[in-house]
Design an enzyme around this catalytic site. Structure first.
Site, PDB file in Angstrom:
ATOM      1  N   GLU A  60       0.823  -1.206   0.000  1.00  0.00           N
ATOM      2  CA  GLU A  60       0.000   0.000   0.000  1.00  0.00           C
ATOM      3  C   GLU A  60       0.862   1.263   0.000  1.00  0.00           C
ATOM      4  O   GLU A  60       0.525   2.251  -0.663  1.00  0.00           O
ATOM      5  CB  GLU A  60      -0.947   0.007   1.205  1.00  0.00           C
ATOM      6  CG  GLU A  60      -2.076  -1.027   1.112  1.00  0.00           C
ATOM      7  CD  GLU A  60      -1.645  -2.441   1.483  1.00  0.00           C
ATOM      8  OE1 GLU A  60      -0.510  -2.618   1.969  1.00  0.00           O
ATOM      9  OE2 GLU A  60      -2.444  -3.376   1.299  1.00  0.00           O
ATOM     10  N   HIS A 129     -11.524  -5.759   8.150  1.00  0.00           N
ATOM     11  CA  HIS A 129     -12.231  -5.489   6.892  1.00  0.00           C
ATOM     12  C   HIS A 129     -13.471  -4.656   7.162  1.00  0.00           C
ATOM     13  O   HIS A 129     -14.461  -4.764   6.471  1.00  0.00           O
ATOM     14  CB  HIS A 129     -12.659  -6.793   6.198  1.00  0.00           C
ATOM     15  CG  HIS A 129     -11.524  -7.671   5.751  1.00  0.00           C
ATOM     16  ND1 HIS A 129     -10.866  -8.524   6.589  1.00  0.00           N
ATOM     17  CD2 HIS A 129     -10.930  -7.803   4.544  1.00  0.00           C
ATOM     18  CE1 HIS A 129      -9.918  -9.164   5.922  1.00  0.00           C
ATOM     19  NE2 HIS A 129      -9.931  -8.747   4.681  1.00  0.00           N
TER      20      HIS A 129
END
Lengths: 324, 369
Positions: A60, A129
């Site tokens: 990321e 998540h």
């Protein structure tokens, strides 16, 4: 007019803007051939090729770091962080680099880019998540933060965000992705960044929310409406810059405020919303403002619905605020 | 890598020998005027270090990061790149801007953080940048500029430009995740980028051998699939040759190169550091004996391009040039306080307009630190 869900609306916005502006590129984990784990970028790879729809290595920090370089050189990158829970390896690139580039360079360099990322719970995703980390980014000067609650706003806000000259964090409530369908025009339109929307009018209690919790707020408003409490619901749509005027105008009418968000309560964005109201509408308040939020715990898997500020928690807060 | 001399484990690339002669196999054979221009720039930035450290000691500037001992890398790089190539600097590459024509007085104004500073007094001294010379603004955080250089290189190629990006880092930065992702992305995209590590042996107080167990830094490039070059960072011609080769490769579509430039930080990490707490005088002396400017001077003298008289004349010119640049900016006032709110966003949002007005209504803050 086509009835689209949010995934289709965002996909349509990306397809439209990539066709219109060849500076726009999409990059991230799994965004290419497979079209993203939520299929938001489906079909872009075949249409625009691997140089504009880039399956990146799994890093990321590298995704945002390279997107910043692209933006510096004049592209309009739209990097995707697969889940906002995975954004933290890129935190430094977002808050120390993209957000501060214009200021630290004396206005000589800027980072126009849109970081798309799914947020929030309701999909049984557990603590990695499901999170809603908006406050961390709003606290950083230099970023704009957007969170649409429906397909129409998602398309219009995304087009506005890609054309914006500042970095925008575009938070997509994943619980809404396929849950709501509505009319979405095929043509080009923008929903301006920085404008909230009153989605239910009323003069009893003002509810401020955003993302997936707007639906819970509306459900709770209907419930208490049967008991004679007439709620006004404001969907912020853009979290930063905050549309204070729309909130204050409403609270001056209702005298009562409930803020609903999924993120933990302490230092959540609700605190800022409440304080703005205290500063600008204190003498209009009939009751202390209330926050209905996620608990100050990590986000749970099994007890997800105990964590989320669903309608069954919002409605009592509305009643007690209305009758304070 | 077919040529064994490219093996980063097999030693350093040199051009200038101890006696001042050049190795004909590696000599880039630069024209005389380029050699003399390089020499002038090397002397200039050495002299700027002395003057600015003095200014810091006098309290005229708050901080300064000298590059004494490391001049060969920025100067060699400046001469091996085009003006249109972009530089993503770390702490000890700001002198590249001077070589590329950035006005010295404006460059110095950054150290004073005053009204002539293009960065409007926002960054600490020694954090110079300038769009006019394609030197990108950078942060004090270690490493984030490396993937940015890679992304910009991707963008340049995608736009059909032949611009090459040069990304700098110190040896400490090679421990960062940003280094790893930059190297991964760079070769994966075959991006037109040259990544240069100035291995000056010290990350503030931590020596390179405590930073990594890798035998060299250059060897790390192998695992990412790209050439890793190890060059004598105190030999300006060797740096020039290595960067020139890497920049050409990048421009011609050959992809990225990683260069470890082996050098030494003669001075403190910054004006706030006391290196006697962690390293020996003997070590510093041994590296001072390999001074890059003295080494290049031996070469120039052997080639009869300079002598004592020429050297003295250049130094006199530089002294006057630097003094004039300092005089031009030293006494300027701070940027206007409302400038604090500029450039956070492209347009001023309501909260900043409100805060700007609040600041305007206040008396001025007390001066000094």
């Amino acid at each position: 007019m086509a009835q689209l869900n949010m995934v289709q609306a965002i996909n349509g916005a990306l397809t439209h803007e990539m066709g219109r502006d060849d500076r726009v590129v999409v990059l991230g984990e799994d965004v290419g051939k497979v079209g993203g784990v939520f299929r938001v970028t489906e079909g872009l790879y075949d249409k625009f090729g691997e140089d504009r729809v880039i399956d990146t290595p799994l890093a990321e920090g590298g995704i945002i770091g390279t997107a910043i370089g692209m933006a510096l050189y004049g592209l309009r990158p739209v990097p995707e962080i697969q889940f906002s829970d995975f954004i933290f390896p890129a935190f430094d690139q977002i808050v120390s680099e993209a957000a501060k580039m214009r200021w630290r360079s004396g206005g000589e360099y800027s980072c126009p880019m849109v970081i798309r990322t799914p947020v929030g719970g309701g999909i049984r995703g557990g603590l990695y998540h499901s999170q809603s980390p908006e406050s961390l980014f709003i606290h950083t000067s230099g970023l704009k933060v957007v969170c649409p609650s429906n397909p129409y706003d998602a398309k219009g806000l995304l087009l506005a965000a890609i054309r914006d000259d500042d970095p925008v964090l575009f938070m997509e409530p994943k619980r809404v992705y396929r849950a709501v369908k509505m009319d979405v025009p095929e043509e080009d339109y923008e929903v301006p960044i920085g404008e909230a929307k009153v989605v239910r009018e009323g003069d009893g209690v003002t509810i401020v929310s955003w993302g997936a919790m707007v639906y819970e707020a509306l459900t709770a408003a209907e419930q208490v409406g049967q008991d004679g409490v007439d709620c006004e619901v404001i969907d912020l749509r853009t979290l930063w810059p905050l549309d204070v005027d729309t909130i204050v105008r409403s609270v001056k009418k209702t005298g009562r405020l409930v803020v609903v968000h999924e993120a933990p309560k302490t230092c959540g964005f609700g605190a800022e919303v409440v304080q703005r109201v205290m500063e600008q509408a204190f003498l209009h308040l009939e009751a202390p403002p209330v926050r209905v939020t996620g608990w100050d715990t990590p986000f749970p898997y099994t007890l997800e619905n105990e964590y989320l500020p669903l309608a069954h928690r919002i409605a009592p807060a509305l009643m007690s605020t209305a009758t304070f | 890598m077919s040529d064994a001399s490219d093996d980063p484990l097999l030693g350093l690339r040199h051009v200038i020998r101890d006696d001042g002669s050049a190795d004909p196999d590696t000599d880039p054979f630069l024209p005389e005027e380029t050699l003399l221009a390089m020499y002038r720039e090397l002397l200039k930035i050495r002299r700027i270090d002395v003057r600015m450290l003095g200014k810091q000691r006098q309290g005229k500037v708050g901080f300064f990061g000298t590059i004494t001992g490391q001049e060969a890398t920025p100067i060699g790089t400046a001469f091996a790149t085009r003006q249109s190539d972009w530089v993503f600097p770390a702490l000890r590459e700001s002198a590249i801007m001077i070589c590329r024509g950035f006005p010295l007085s404006t460059w110095l104004a950054q150290a004073y953080g005053n009204s002539a500073d293009v960065l409007k007094g926002r960054q600490m001294p020694s954090h110079m940048s300038g769009r006019a010379v394609n030197q990108v603004a950078w942060s004090s955080c270690i490493g984030p500029q490396i993937p940015q250089a890679v992304g910009a290189a991707f963008a340049a190629r995608q736009r059909g430009d032949d611009t090459v990006m040069v990304g700098f880092m110190g040896d400490g930065a090679t421990s960062q995740p940003d280094f790893h992702s930059a190297m991964t992305f760079a070769k994966r995209w075959n991006a037109p980028v040259v990544l240069i590590c100035q291995n000056n042996h010290w990350s503030i107080s931590v020596p390179t051998e405590k930073q990594t167990a890798s035998k060299t830094i250059a060897v790390k490039a192998r695992a990412y699939g790209m050439p890793g070059i190890r060059v004598d960072g105190n030999d300006v011609l060797a740096v020039y040759a290595a960067v020139d080769e890497a920049v050409r490769r990048a421009r011609e579509g050959g992809g990225p190169t990683f260069i470890e430039s082996v050098t030494y930080r003669i001075g403190p990490h910054s004006s706030s550091d006391d290196p006697t707490r962690y390293r020996s005088a003997e070590e510093v002396e041994s590296w001072a004996a390999k001074d890059p400017i003295e080494r290049f001077e031996r070469y120039l003298r052997k080639a009869e391009l300079i002598d004592d008289a020429k050297r003295a004349a250049i130094l006199d010119e530089l002294e006057a040039e630097i003094a004039a640049a300092i005089d031009a900016v030293e006494d300027l006032g701070p940027p206007p306080r409302e400038s604090l709110f500029e450039d956070v966003y492209e347009a001023l949002p309501p909260n900043l307009a409100e805060q700007r007005d609040a600041l305007r209504a206040l008396p001025e803050a007390p001066k000094g630190h």
